[in-house]
Structures are given as structure tokens and as C-alpha cells.
Design an enzyme around this catalytic site. Structure first.
Site, PDB file in Angstrom:
ATOM      1  N   GLY A  79      -3.519   5.336  -2.952  1.00 57.15           N
ATOM      2  CA  GLY A  79      -2.878   4.104  -1.491  1.00 57.15           C
ATOM      3  C   GLY A  79      -1.476   3.965  -2.240  1.00 57.15           C
ATOM      4  N   SER A  81       0.861   4.631  -0.587  1.00 60.29           N
ATOM      5  CA  SER A  81       1.918   4.316   0.470  1.00 60.29           C
ATOM      6  C   SER A  81       1.986   3.063  -0.178  1.00 60.29           C
ATOM      7  CB  SER A  81       1.820   4.922   1.661  1.00 60.29           C
ATOM      8  OG  SER A  81       0.379   3.967   1.530  1.00 60.29           O
ATOM      9  N   ASP A  83       1.598  -1.472  -0.986  1.00 60.20           N
ATOM     10  CA  ASP A  83       1.881  -2.456  -1.848  1.00 60.20           C
ATOM     11  C   ASP A  83       2.129  -2.770  -2.827  1.00 60.20           C
ATOM     12  OD1 ASP A  83       4.236  -5.565  -1.362  1.00 60.20           O
ATOM     13  OD2 ASP A  83       2.434  -5.868  -2.726  1.00 60.20           O
ATOM     14  N   ALA A  85       1.023  -0.488  -4.844  1.00 58.33           N
ATOM     15  CA  ALA A  85       1.539   0.983  -5.786  1.00 58.33           C
ATOM     16  C   ALA A  85       3.305   0.852  -5.515  1.00 58.33           C
ATOM     17  CB  ALA A  85       1.449   2.619  -4.991  1.00 58.33           C
ATOM     18  N   LYS A 250      -0.284 -11.595 -18.166  1.00 58.59           N
ATOM     19  CA  LYS A 250       1.324 -12.233 -17.817  1.00 58.59           C
ATOM     20  C   LYS A 250       1.922 -12.702 -19.171  1.00 58.59           C
ATOM     21  CE  LYS A 250       1.654 -12.468 -13.010  1.00 58.59           C
ATOM     22  NZ  LYS A 250       2.731 -12.119 -12.969  1.00 58.59           N
ATOM     23  N   HIS A 308      -7.279 -14.606 -10.021  1.00 58.64           N
ATOM     24  CA  HIS A 308      -6.674 -14.721 -10.986  1.00 58.64           C
ATOM     25  C   HIS A 308      -6.732 -16.359 -11.584  1.00 58.64           C
ATOM     26  CE1 HIS A 308      -4.639 -11.028  -9.731  1.00 58.64           C
ATOM     27  NE2 HIS A 308      -3.842 -10.930  -8.823  1.00 58.64           N
ATOM     28  N   LYS A 389      -4.378 -24.741  -6.501  1.00 63.48           N
ATOM     29  CA  LYS A 389      -3.062 -24.700  -4.998  1.00 63.48           C
ATOM     30  C   LYS A 389      -3.046 -22.926  -4.525  1.00 63.48           C
ATOM     31  CE  LYS A 389      -1.896 -29.068  -4.717  1.00 63.48           C
ATOM     32  NZ  LYS A 389      -0.260 -30.087  -4.715  1.00 63.48           N
TER      33      LYS A 389
HETATM   34  N1  LIG Z   1      -0.093  -5.725  -3.512  1.00 65.13           N
HETATM   35  C1  LIG Z   1       0.169  -6.704  -5.555  1.00 65.13           C
HETATM   36  O1  LIG Z   1       1.040  -7.512  -5.295  1.00 65.13           O
HETATM   37  C2  LIG Z   1      -1.306  -7.432  -5.973  1.00 65.13           C
HETATM   38  C3  LIG Z   1      -2.313  -5.766  -4.775  1.00 65.13           C
HETATM   39  N2  LIG Z   1      -3.711  -5.671  -5.586  1.00 65.13           N
HETATM   40  C4  LIG Z   1      -4.607  -5.132  -5.048  1.00 65.13           C
HETATM   41  O2  LIG Z   1      -4.365  -3.965  -4.670  1.00 65.13           O
HETATM   42  C5  LIG Z   1      -5.591  -3.317  -3.753  1.00 65.13           C
HETATM   43  C6  LIG Z   1      -4.218  -2.981  -2.307  1.00 65.13           C
HETATM   44  O3  LIG Z   1      -3.203  -3.754  -2.572  1.00 65.13           O
HETATM   45  P1  LIG Z   1      -2.229  -3.759  -1.767  1.00 65.13           P
HETATM   46  O4  LIG Z   1      -1.576  -2.322  -2.413  1.00 65.13           O
HETATM   47  O5  LIG Z   1      -1.293  -5.443  -1.832  1.00 65.13           O
HETATM   48  O6  LIG Z   1      -2.360  -3.781  -0.144  1.00 65.13           O
HETATM   49  P2  LIG Z   1      -1.582  -2.379   0.986  1.00 65.13           P
HETATM   50  O7  LIG Z   1      -2.296  -3.278   2.273  1.00 65.13           O
HETATM   51  O8  LIG Z   1      -0.661  -2.359   0.737  1.00 65.13           O
HETATM   52  O9  LIG Z   1      -2.815  -0.955   0.941  1.00 65.13           O
HETATM   53  C7  LIG Z   1      -2.869  -0.083  -0.269  1.00 65.13           C
HETATM   54  C8  LIG Z   1      -3.092   0.792   0.514  1.00 65.13           C
HETATM   55  O10 LIG Z   1      -4.055   1.130   0.966  1.00 65.13           O
HETATM   56  C9  LIG Z   1      -4.256   1.846   2.444  1.00 65.13           C
HETATM   57  N3  LIG Z   1      -4.948   0.703   3.624  1.00 65.13           N
HETATM   58  C10 LIG Z   1      -4.908   0.033   3.849  1.00 65.13           C
HETATM   59  N4  LIG Z   1      -5.763  -1.108   4.059  1.00 65.13           N
HETATM   60  C11 LIG Z   1      -6.530   0.210   4.493  1.00 65.13           C
HETATM   61  C12 LIG Z   1      -7.697  -0.159   5.065  1.00 65.13           C
HETATM   62  N5  LIG Z   1      -8.094  -1.164   5.711  1.00 65.13           N
HETATM   63  N6  LIG Z   1      -9.013   0.835   5.317  1.00 65.13           N
HETATM   64  C13 LIG Z   1      -8.560   2.200   4.462  1.00 65.13           C
HETATM   65  N7  LIG Z   1      -6.740   2.270   3.487  1.00 65.13           N
HETATM   66  C14 LIG Z   1      -6.046   0.955   4.009  1.00 65.13           C
HETATM   67  C15 LIG Z   1      -3.171   1.990   2.797  1.00 65.13           C
HETATM   68  O11 LIG Z   1      -2.773   3.323   3.231  1.00 65.13           O
HETATM   69  P3  LIG Z   1      -2.649   4.502   3.934  1.00 65.13           P
HETATM   70  O12 LIG Z   1      -2.894   3.925   4.901  1.00 65.13           O
HETATM   71  O13 LIG Z   1      -1.395   5.490   3.430  1.00 65.13           O
HETATM   72  O14 LIG Z   1      -3.810   4.938   3.716  1.00 65.13           O
HETATM   73  C16 LIG Z   1      -1.983   1.588   1.999  1.00 65.13           C
HETATM   74  O15 LIG Z   1      -1.113   1.525   1.993  1.00 65.13           O
HETATM   75  C17 LIG Z   1      -5.906  -5.088  -3.626  1.00 65.13           C
HETATM   76  O16 LIG Z   1      -7.025  -4.178  -4.104  1.00 65.13           O
HETATM   77  C18 LIG Z   1      -5.419  -5.856  -4.188  1.00 65.13           C
HETATM   78  O17 LIG Z   1      -6.119  -6.438  -4.520  1.00 65.13           O
HETATM   79  C19 LIG Z   1      -3.423  -6.297  -6.507  1.00 65.13           C
HETATM   80  C20 LIG Z   1      -2.401  -6.861  -7.603  1.00 65.13           C
HETATM   81  C21 LIG Z   1      -1.248  -7.157  -6.666  1.00 65.13           C
HETATM   82  O1  LIG Z   2      -3.040  -9.688  -7.429  1.00 65.89           O
HETATM   83  C1  LIG Z   2      -1.538 -10.355  -6.066  1.00 65.89           C
HETATM   84  O2  LIG Z   2      -1.111 -10.544  -7.099  1.00 65.89           O
HETATM   85  C2  LIG Z   2       0.292 -10.601  -6.985  1.00 65.89           C
HETATM   86  C3  LIG Z   2       1.167 -11.834  -7.418  1.00 65.89           C
HETATM   87  O3  LIG Z   2       1.062 -11.060  -8.231  1.00 65.89           O
HETATM   88  P1  LIG Z   2       2.781 -11.420  -9.265  1.00 65.89           P
HETATM   89  O4  LIG Z   2       2.577 -10.579 -10.616  1.00 65.89           O
HETATM   90  O5  LIG Z   2       3.638 -10.649  -8.404  1.00 65.89           O
HETATM   91  O6  LIG Z   2       2.906 -12.537  -8.811  1.00 65.89           O
HETATM   92  C4  LIG Z   2      -0.077 -11.523  -4.390  1.00 65.89           C
HETATM   93  O7  LIG Z   2       1.254 -11.395  -5.084  1.00 65.89           O
HETATM   94  C5  LIG Z   2      -0.523 -10.431  -4.266  1.00 65.89           C
HETATM   95  O8  LIG Z   2      -1.566 -11.081  -2.707  1.00 65.89           O
HETATM   96  C6  LIG Z   2      -2.684 -10.179  -4.894  1.00 65.89           C
HETATM   97  O9  LIG Z   2      -2.461  -8.924  -5.027  1.00 65.89           O
END
Ligand SMILES: NC(=O)C1=CN([C@@H]2O[C@H](COP(=O)(O)OP(=O)(O)OC[C@H]3O[C@@H](n4cnc5c(N)ncnc54)[C@H](OP(=O)(O)O)[C@@H]3O)[C@@H](O)[C@H]2O)C=CC1
Ligand SMILES: O=C1O[C@H](COP(=O)(O)O)[C@@H](O)[C@H](O)[C@H]1O
Length: 405
Positions: A79, A81, A83, A85, A250, A308, A389
Site C-alpha cells: 500500500g 502509494s 496516505d 505510507a 503518542k 484511538h 467527538k
Molecule cells: N492515513 C493515516 O494517517 C493512517 C492510516 N491508518 C490505517 O492504514 C490503513 C491504510 O490507510 P491509508 O493509507 O490512509 O488509506 P489509503 O486510502 O491511502 O490506502 C492505501 C493504499 O491502499 C490501496 N487501496 C485503497 N483502497 C483500496 C481498495 N478499496 N481496494 C484495494 N486497494 C485499495 C491504494 O493503493 P493502490 O491503488 O496503489 O493499490 C492506496 O494507495 C488503514 O487501515 C488505516 O486505518 C492508520 C493510522 C494512520
Molecule cells: O489512524 C488514523 O489516524 C490519523 C491521525 O493520526 P495522527 O497521528 O496523524 O494525528 C487520521 O488522520 C486517520 O484518518 C486515521 O486512519
């Protein structure tokens, strides 16, 4: 501290501070107390330990995709690509590298469906790495060195062939050395099992350990969470699975535990006689921004509240030993409000609605805001509402817990 860096709550040896008396356990029973560097990034002594037990040979100048590196830790960010990551995992890996917590010959592979070259991955990562660590010495050089160890492989999440190809590339870099493999699943939970299946069947380490880090949320409800664990265990043992919730790393959360359990002054005041209500607020001033593929299937309650905020609530309210979640009253619909952010203009700038995000279905009803009143039916908290909230695209960015006296 930049909150984006407080990742890597991995299962590691406890550090020698006040937290040693309060040992959290990782999902597989390892102690979980994180070794934090100053910006909140925690280090994994697993990787470091192994670098000591396995002799490191001379490093090679790196960069070419087919080059042999002799890597003894191969990390695949699945994953890559996305957010998480970009915002947290690559910066955290860099911070570990900078702080010398990774073995000398590690490599990092990004894996996702998006087509990218190694160079494009490096450019993407370099935009999110900053030299924000206290010691800024040689940071730019370190970044270049780190980026040269990053590679990319594009593939589907359910394709054994694509994981086989990844395996071949990893082997090339490992050049027949004993190598451990770590898969970080930075993807929506509904595809965890596909990935674990393909990775374990086709890309497991032959001579070292293979471990998988999975992100919250673990399923959609208790039934799907149990099912997820059952399915993961078809391919992995519990010792190989590391469930992560970065909020436990944190500073606010670590401080809360210390405040609660090392401070006798608070003990008699920490109850219904002195506290009218407790407010847990998570507010972000940005929306989903391309995360619809994950977020739209889960919504704010599963994304933030259930994991969280509930953990913070538990740390705030729990007795030792932990019983508080069992005393929580089942939540009633009339105690919950949900909403979704709309587009608006402010100071001449226009902000998109949730459904304007191209990755979100136009008719989505997924909540991006929720407020709920929770109650704990025990002697300490009887009658004290815990007001939770959480929302995206609100006016401010803040994370707070405060008791109203
Ligand atoms: N963003 C954050 O700050 C945080 C996220 N998380 C957790 O990390 C995980 C990923 O979150 P995040 O990176 O934000 O999500 P994204 O929506 O950015 O998904 C990550 C990657 O997964 C692939 N993807 C997205 N949706 C789908 C789908 N429906 N089916 C198949 N592949 C898909 C895409 O890559 P591609 O299309 O290139 O294959 C995408 O770049 C979640 O479980 C989230 O709870 C935890 C803590 C913080
Ligand atoms: O788990 C997640 O956390 C982020 C917020 O975490 P932070 O450390 O950046 O404050 C949130 O943006 C995201 O939606 C969620 O998946």
C-alpha cells in the site's frame, strides 16, 4: 513534535524510564512500550538485535534495481502509494535509519497497484521526509543513502504471481544471505487476508523470520474482527502478527498512563465525586484527500473512535487491572450524532465536500463526524458521561482529553 512521525509502536524491549512499571503488551504478548526518539518515532530493537547476531558484511553502493545488496532485513510496505505510507511509514523508517536502529543492510520495497518506478517512489518519499530529528547532522546525506535502499514493485493484492515476482526481486537483493522479512500492511483491512495469503505462500523468508504488521481497524465489528484473526492464522502464527495502533506511541497517551499510575495525588480525585464529564476530542482541519478507497468503507467511528479514542478512554478510566471496557454500557442510538462535511468557502479559499473527493462515491453517506456519550457503569464513574467527538475537515487540528471538574 510533528504528529505524523509518531509511528512504529512495534513490540520491543521496554526502555528504562517510568513506563517500565507500566508495561503494555503487544497483540502477540511481546512488551509494547516504545523506544521513542525525540520526535516520537519509536525504534524497534528486534531489527537492531538481529543486526548484532548476524554478522554484517561490507555494504555495497546501492541503487540499481538488480543489484545484490546482501540485505538481512527486507521490509515491504504494502500500500506504498497511500496516505499512511507517505505520511508516517516511510518517514518513520527513515527516522529509524537515521537513529541507527535498522540493520546495516536493510532494504525497503514499496508494493501497491499503482504503477511507479523505483525513482518515482523515491521522489514520492523524499517529499515527505524531513530532517526534523534533533540531531540534524548529515541529514541530507542520510536521506540520500536511505532513498537508495528503497525500491518499488507494482502488483495486485490478491495475485500470487505478483508476490512471486516480488520474492524474486527480494532474493536478488538478499543475494542468498539469511534475511528476515517484514510486511507492513498499509492498506484497507478488507484486503489484509489476500495479501497475507500471497505474501506467506510466495514471499516468506526461507531462512529467517517473516512478520506482518497490520493496522487498525481490525475488521468492522467483533464478528469480522474474529474472522480476520481466524483467516490470518491460516497463514501466520500469532507470533508473526503485530497489530498496531499508533496512538499508543503518542506522547499524550504515554504521559496519561504515567500521570494516572505514578501519581498518587490524583488517585482520590480521579472519580465521579470530582469529575462532571470527560471530553475526548479528535479534530482534523483536513478532509480525506484521496483516501476514499479506505475511509468510505469504514467512516469516522471505525477509523478513530472505536480504536484511538476508546484506548485513550480506557487508559483514562481504567482500574488496574483493566476491567473498564466490560463495564461500559451498550451505546444507544439517541446518544450518537453523525455528520458529513460539506464544501465551503473561507477567506477566499474554497474547500471541497467529502463527496467531491474523487475516491469517494458521490452518494456516500459515510460519516466523517461523530459525537457520542458513553457511560461506564462502575463505582468510580457511575453517572459521568464520557463525551467523544471525532471529525475530519473541521476548523482546527487538535487532540484533547480533558475532565470537566
Ligand atoms: N492515513 C493515516 O494517517 C493512517 C492510516 N491508518 C490505517 O492504514 C490503513 C491504510 O490507510 P491509508 O493509507 O490512509 O488509506 P489509503 O486510502 O491511502 O490506502 C492505501 C493504499 O491502499 C490501496 N487501496 C485503497 N483502497 C483500496 C481498495 N478499496 N481496494 C484495494 N486497494 C485499495 C491504494 O493503493 P493502490 O491503488 O496503489 O493499490 C492506496 O494507495 C488503514 O487501515 C488505516 O486505518 C492508520 C493510522 C494512520
Ligand atoms: O489512524 C488514523 O489516524 C490519523 C491521525 O493520526 P495522527 O497521528 O496523524 O494525528 C487520521 O488522520 C486517520 O484518518 C486515521 O486512519
Amino acid at each position: 513534535m510533528d504528529s505524523s512521525s509518531s509511528l512504529w509502536n512495534s513490540c520491543i524491549q521496554p526502555r528504562n524510564n517510568a513506563m517500565n512499571n507500566f508495561q503494555l503488551k503487544c497483540s502477540n504478548g511481546h512488551p509494547l512500550n516504545a523506544v521513542s526518539s525525540h520526535d516520537g518515532v519509536a525504534g524497534s530493537s528486534i531489527a537492531k538485535e538481529d543486526s548484532k547476531t548476524q554478522p554484517i558484511e561490507a555494504s555495497f553502493p546501492l541503487s540499481d534495481a538488480s543489484e545484490c545488496i546482501g540485505s538481512n532485513l527486507s521490509i515491504t510496505v504494502v500500500g506504498a502509494s497511500g496516505d499512511l505510507a507517505k505520511k508516517k511509514i516511510f518517514p518513520a523508517l527513515f527516522a529509524l535509519y537515521y537513529e541507527d536502529w535498522l540493520p546495516e543492510n536493510f532494504i525497503v520495497y514499496g508494493y501497491a497497484r499503482t504503477k511507479m518506478t523505483d525513482e518515482e517512489l523515491r521522489n514520492m518519499i523524499s517529499r515527505t521526509l524531513t530532517c526534523r530529528i534533533d540531531k540534524r547532522e548529515n541529514c541530507e546525506d542520510k536521506m540520500d543513502q536511505f532513498l537508495k535502499r528503497c525500491f518499488y514493485h507494482s502488483g495486485l493484492y490478491n495475485s500470487e504471481d505478483d508476490f512471486s515476482d516480488l520474492d524474486s526481486k527480494l532474493k536478488e537483493k538478499e543475494c542468498g544471505k539469511d534475511s528476515n522479512r517484514l510486511f507492513y500492511l498499509s492498506i484497507p483491512p478488507n484486503i489484509f487476508v489476500d495479501v497475507v495469503k500471497c505474501a506467506s505462500l510466495k514471499a516468506s523468508s526461507r531462512n529467517g523470520w517473516t512478520r506482518v504488521i497490520v493496522e487498525k481497524p481490525f475488521g468492522r465489528d467483533s464478528e469480522s474482527s474474529r474472522e480476520l484473526t481466524r483467516c490470518l492464522k491460516q497463514y501466520l502464527t500469532e507470533e508473526q502478527i503485530f497489530r498496531i495502533d499508533h496512538y499508543l506511541g503518542k506522547e499524550l497517551v504515554e504521559n496519561l498512563s504515567v500521570l494516572r499510575f505514578s501519581n498518587l495525588v490524583f488517585e482520590p480525585l480521579w472519580c465521579r465525586n470530582y469529575i462532571r464529564n470527560v471530553q475526548l476530542i479528535f479534530s482534523e482541519d483536513f478532509g480525506t484527500e484521496g483516501r476514499g478507497g479506505y475511509f468510505d468503507n469504514y467512516g469516522i467511528i471505525r477509523d478513530i473512535m472505536q480504536n484511538h479514542l476508546l484506548q485513550i478512554l480506557a487508559l483514562f478510566a481504567m482500574e488496574t487491572p483493566v476491567k473498564v471496557l466490560r463495564s461500559m454500557r451498550q451505546i444507544q442510538l439517541e446518544d450518537v450524532v453523525v455528520g458529513q462535511y460539506k464544501g465551503h468557502n473561507k477567506s477566499g479559499k474554497s474547500y471541497p465536500a467529502y463527496t467531491d473527493d474523487p475516491t469517494v462515491p458521490k452518494d456516500s453517506l459515510t460519516p466523517t463526524f461523530a459525537a457520542a456519550a458513553l457511560f461506564i457503569d462502575n463505582a468510580r464513574w457511575d453517572g459521568v458521561p464520557f463525551l467523544m467527538k471525532a471529525g475530519k475537515a473541521l476548523h482546527t487540528r487538535r487532540y484533547r482529553i480533558f475532565p470537566l471538574l
